[in-house]
Every structure is written in structure tokens, then in C-alpha cells.
Design a protein around this motif. Structure first.
Motif, PDB file in Angstrom:
ATOM      1  N   ASP A 216       0.810  -1.215   0.000  1.00 53.74           N
ATOM      2  CA  ASP A 216       0.000   0.000   0.000  1.00 53.74           C
ATOM      3  C   ASP A 216       0.842   1.263   0.000  1.00 53.74           C
ATOM      4  O   ASP A 216       0.468   2.263  -0.613  1.00 53.74           O
ATOM      5  CB  ASP A 216      -0.946   0.004   1.196  1.00 53.74           C
ATOM      6  N   PHE A 217       1.965   1.244   0.689  1.00 47.58           N
ATOM      7  CA  PHE A 217       2.831   2.421   0.733  1.00 47.58           C
ATOM      8  C   PHE A 217       4.274   1.982   0.965  1.00 47.58           C
ATOM      9  O   PHE A 217       4.540   0.877   1.456  1.00 47.58           O
ATOM     10  CB  PHE A 217       2.388   3.400   1.840  1.00 47.58           C
ATOM     11  N   HIS A 218       5.203   2.846   0.576  1.00 48.35           N
ATOM     12  CA  HIS A 218       6.630   2.625   0.805  1.00 48.35           C
ATOM     13  C   HIS A 218       7.110   3.619   1.866  1.00 48.35           C
ATOM     14  O   HIS A 218       6.443   4.614   2.154  1.00 48.35           O
ATOM     15  CB  HIS A 218       7.435   2.818  -0.488  1.00 48.35           C
ATOM     16  N   TRP A 219       8.298   3.308   2.419  1.00 47.39           N
ATOM     17  CA  TRP A 219       8.901   4.268   3.333  1.00 47.39           C
ATOM     18  C   TRP A 219      10.245   4.708   2.778  1.00 47.39           C
ATOM     19  O   TRP A 219      11.071   3.879   2.406  1.00 47.39           O
ATOM     20  CB  TRP A 219       9.086   3.673   4.729  1.00 47.39           C
ATOM     21  N   LEU A 220      10.413   6.023   2.695  1.00 45.78           N
ATOM     22  CA  LEU A 220      11.611   6.612   2.110  1.00 45.78           C
ATOM     23  C   LEU A 220      12.480   7.225   3.203  1.00 45.78           C
ATOM     24  O   LEU A 220      11.984   7.969   4.060  1.00 45.78           O
ATOM     25  CB  LEU A 220      11.224   7.693   1.099  1.00 45.78           C
ATOM     26  N   ALA A 221      13.761   6.908   3.159  1.00 51.23           N
ATOM     27  CA  ALA A 221      14.744   7.518   4.052  1.00 51.23           C
ATOM     28  C   ALA A 221      15.920   8.005   3.205  1.00 51.23           C
ATOM     29  O   ALA A 221      16.396   7.276   2.330  1.00 51.23           O
ATOM     30  CB  ALA A 221      15.233   6.534   5.109  1.00 51.23           C
ATOM     31  N   VAL A 222      16.369   9.236   3.456  1.00 48.32           N
ATOM     32  CA  VAL A 222      17.469   9.829   2.703  1.00 48.32           C
ATOM     33  C   VAL A 222      18.558  10.224   3.693  1.00 48.32           C
ATOM     34  O   VAL A 222      18.274  10.848   4.730  1.00 48.32           O
ATOM     35  CB  VAL A 222      17.011  11.053   1.900  1.00 48.32           C
ATOM     36  N   THR A 223      19.806   9.878   3.380  1.00 46.08           N
ATOM     37  CA  THR A 223      20.946  10.211   4.226  1.00 46.08           C
ATOM     38  C   THR A 223      22.002  10.914   3.383  1.00 46.08           C
ATOM     39  O   THR A 223      22.050  10.751   2.154  1.00 46.08           O
ATOM     40  CB  THR A 223      21.559   8.959   4.873  1.00 46.08           C
TER      41      THR A 223
END
Length: 264
Positions: free
Chosen positions: A24-31
Motif C-alpha cells: 500500500d505504501f513505501h517508506w523513504l529515508a534519505v541520508t
């Protein structure tokens, strides 16, 4: 290392993004290039939300330099996200789920799985590893072949499920027949289509069952049961009579002959 690009003595920083894929949804993390988290948020699995996330990634790339995106799943529910990332020009790599789980367990509280934690681990793996497989858009022939293989896999699973249901039903009605027949065999399917219960088999007899297995509808009737074949009709002549001759036929089935016409 990959996260620092050297160009004539100057250092160009880079950023890394990780997507934890879900239905249903993704989780985005940016470093950034030192592993410090820049953003962490939910991205719905639809074109509008993914487009907004890509716009945000482009902004991060403008500020921090080259950005590489890692995903922990390929195809299926990740197909739309992957295609839009590649179309936007990002470098996308695949971080296997097993590597993500092992890397997360090595962190504090890693035994507790969560989407934000997994997304950050994926971004860190993109920063640390240089052996990750790069994801590319398949050509048309490869895409068509994948569709065919996927369709064949679905058909095989459905066929296997139908055969298992047939075996279970047959075992509940006639266990002996279930052991003697093979639903994957054409002759067994022909037999089961006509005779299932013990009463039907006893009433049919060996002759009718043999004829059924040989492909016949029923046992051939005794001699004389069939209607006698009709005698072939005679071939009528298509020759035209001369102008001074009249057509003549002795019977309805006899060919037409010509007889000279009487002079007046």
C-alpha cells in the motif's frame, strides 16, 4: 569510496536514499554521505505520491550532489516505483532483503523491525557497499518474456489446484478409482468425465469403458443396427443436346439422352 567523488582535488558530496517496499505504501529515508538522516517519510504507492517523492529527491540531489536510490524488492509492488525512478534519471540499485535484515540486527534495537528503520538501513547499505546490482529498464523482448513466464506460472498453479481438488473429491467418492487413475492423464480424464461412481462403472461394463478410453462415444452397435447406406446417385451428363434433338430420359435417376426431333 563511492559516496565521495574526487574531481581535480575537489570533493563532491553525494546522498543516498532507501525505499522499504510495501504493497500500500513505501517508506523513504534519505541520508547524506556521512550517514546523517536528511528525511524519512511515507510514500503512498500511487503515481502522484511517487512523483512528489521524486521531486523531493531531485531537490536533495541539487543540494547534496549525486543521489543513488536503493530498493529492497524488485518487480511486483515495486515495479511502478522503480520505473518512475529510472525514468527520472536516478541510479537505482537492489539491496537484498536478507542483507537488510542482517544489517538491521547489528544496530541498537535492530531486533524490532519497522519501516523507517529498514529504509534507513537500505540507504546506509547503498552508501557503504559498491557491489550492489544496478537496476535497469528491461527491453521490450525481455518484458514480454517475463509476462509470458508469469502467465504460464499462474496457469500451472491453477491447474495443480484443480487436479488436487479433483483427487480429493474422487477419494471421498471412490478411493479405489482415485488410486487407479491419474488426473494428469488424458485417458483418465475421459474416463472420469463419464464414469465416477462404482454403480456407473459396474453398469457400463468392460466393453463400454474400453471404448470410452479409446476415444469412442459408446460401444459399436451389433451388425445391422446401422441404416443401410444409400446407393450412389448416377452422375448426370452435362452434355447439351443439338438443336434438332430433344432431351429424353427413361426414368428420373437415369442420365439424360438425346433423341432426334420429328420433322414437321
Amino acid at each position: 569510496m563511492r559516496h565521495r567523488l574526487f574531481d581535480e582535488g575537489s570533493v563532491t558530496l553525494s546522498a543516498n536514499a532507501g525505499f522499504d517496499i510495501a504493497k500500500d505504501f513505501h517508506w523513504l529515508a534519505v541520508t547524506d554521505d556521512r550517514g546523517r538522516q536528511i528525511t524519512s517519510r511515507r510514500v503512498d504507492n500511487d503515481p502522484d505520491a511517487i512523483g512528489q517523492a521524486i521531486a523531493g529527491l531531485k531537490a536533495v540531489q541539487t543540494e547534496h550532489g549525486e543521489l543513488t536510490v536503493g530498493v529492497d524488492l524488485m518487480g511486483s509492488v515495486a515495479a511502478l516505483l522503480t520505473a518512475m525512478l529510472l525514468a527520472a534519471g536516478f541510479r537505482v540499485v537492489h539491496v537484498p532483503g536478507l542483507a537488510v535484515n542482517r544489517a538491521r540486527r547489528g544496530t541498537r534495537g535492530g531486533e524490532n523491525k519497522s519501516d523507517p528503520r529498514d529504509a534507513k538501513v537500505i540507504a546506509e547499505q547503498v552508501m557503504l557497499r559498491t557491489d550492489l546490482r544496478q537496476v535497469r529498464l528491461p527491453d521490450e523482448a525481455t518484458a514480454e518474456l517475463r509476462l509470458l513466464v508469469s502467465h504460464r506460472t499462474v496457469l500451472v498453479k491453477e491447474t495443480t489446484a484443480r487436479i488436487n481438488r479433483l483427487r480429493d473429491l474422487l477419494a471421498s467418492i471412490h478411493p479405489g478409482l482415485e488410486k487407479a487413475t491419474d488426473p494428469t492423464n488424458r485417458s483418465s480424464l475421459r474416463l472420469l468425465a463419464r464414469y465416477v461412481t462404482p454403480q456407473e462403472i459396474r453398469r457400463a461394463g468392460a466393453g463400454r469403458i474400453t471404448a470410452c478410453l479409446q476415444g469412442a462415444v459408446s460401444v459399436s452397435p451389433p451388425p445391422g443396427a446401422w441404416p443401410r447406406p444409400r446407393s450412389p446417385r448416377p452422375v448426370l451428363s452435362t452434355r447439351r443436346c443439338p438443336a434438332n434433338a430433344a432431351p429424353h430420359s427413361s426414368s428420373r435417376n437415369s442420365p439424360t439422352t438425346c433423341s432426334p426431333s420429328k420433322a414437321g
